[in-house]
Write a protein that holds these residues in place. Structure first.
Motif, short mmCIF file in Angstrom:
data_model
loop_
_atom_site.label_atom_id
_atom_site.label_comp_id
_atom_site.label_asym_id
_atom_site.label_seq_id
_atom_site.Cartn_x
_atom_site.Cartn_y
_atom_site.Cartn_z
N SER A 1 0.88 -1.16 0.00
CA SER A 1 0.00 0.00 0.00
C SER A 1 0.92 1.22 0.00
CB SER A 1 -0.89 -0.02 1.24
OG SER A 1 -1.71 1.10 1.26
N LEU A 2 0.92 1.97 -1.09
CA LEU A 2 1.87 3.06 -1.29
C LEU A 2 1.14 4.40 -1.34
CD1 LEU A 2 4.97 3.45 -1.89
CD2 LEU A 2 4.31 3.59 -4.28
N ALA A 3 1.60 5.36 -0.55
CA ALA A 3 1.00 6.70 -0.51
C ALA A 3 1.89 7.68 -1.25
CB ALA A 3 0.83 7.16 0.94
N THR A 4 1.28 8.46 -2.15
CA THR A 4 1.98 9.58 -2.79
C THR A 4 1.24 10.85 -2.42
OG1 THR A 4 0.68 9.30 -4.82
CG2 THR A 4 2.81 8.19 -4.73
N THR A 5 1.99 11.89 -2.11
CA THR A 5 1.38 13.15 -1.68
C THR A 5 1.86 14.27 -2.59
OG1 THR A 5 1.33 12.37 0.60
CG2 THR A 5 1.10 14.74 0.26
N SER A 6 0.90 15.07 -3.07
CA SER A 6 1.23 16.25 -3.86
C SER A 6 0.80 17.48 -3.07
CB SER A 6 0.54 16.21 -5.22
OG SER A 6 -0.85 16.13 -5.06
#
Length: 164
Positions: free
Chosen positions: A33-38
């Motif tokens: 489960s991978l989180a990317t934040t912009s």
């Protein structure tokens, strides 16, 4: 001429520890489960963050390595393709899933409980039932094993046993 391109590149942090399962043929299938934040600024100049969660699947030796070395919070680079799946549940309701199928994985230096910084790059082979050994990414620096101080390991220890 190519018919199309399906390529995904993600850099993010793991939301939980990887989950590894094995097929009947013995091939590892690891789910992350991978989180990317912009981050962006709105009209008023206020900072707005948006986090997207991605379900990533790694197969074979790449999945084994991810399951062994990655932990919650660890930053990772993933390269692969996007896959959409649909199935009908026992209740008759259609369910949809979006997965990223990883072909390459690079462990990055940040985060993770007990992470030692740095990381290795790995490329997955074909997804057949016979796992294949990953090749290091072409642009990743090569690591040389330090010479042993003595021959304590015997002849049955080989550099091939080291996954990076």
């Amino acid at each position: 001429m190519a018919r199309g391109v399906n390529k995904v590149i993600l850099v993010g942090n793991l939301g939980n520890d990887p989950e590894t399962k094995y097929t009947q043929g013995g091939m590892a299938v690891t789910t992350l489960s991978l989180a990317t934040t912009s981050v962006r600024k709105d009209r008023d100049g206020n900072t707005q963050e948006r986090t997207e969660w991605h379900r990533v699947k790694l197969f074979g030796k790449l999945g084994e390595i991810a399951g062994e070395y990655l932990r919650k919070g660890r930053q990772v680079y993933i390269e692969g393709s996007i896959r959409y799946d649909k199935f009908t549940g026992q209740d008759g309701v259609e369910k949809y899933f979006t997965d990223i199928v990883a072909d390459e994985m690079q462990m990055l230096g940040g985060g993770g409980e007990g992470s030692g910084g740095g990381g290795g790059g790995f490329r997955g082979g074909d997804r057949s039932e016979r796992p294949s050994r990953p090749a290091a990414r072409q642009d990743a620096p090569r690591r040389e094993a330090p010479p042993a101080k003595s021959n304590d390991f015997g002849d049955d220890f080989a550099d091939d046993d080291i996954p990076f």
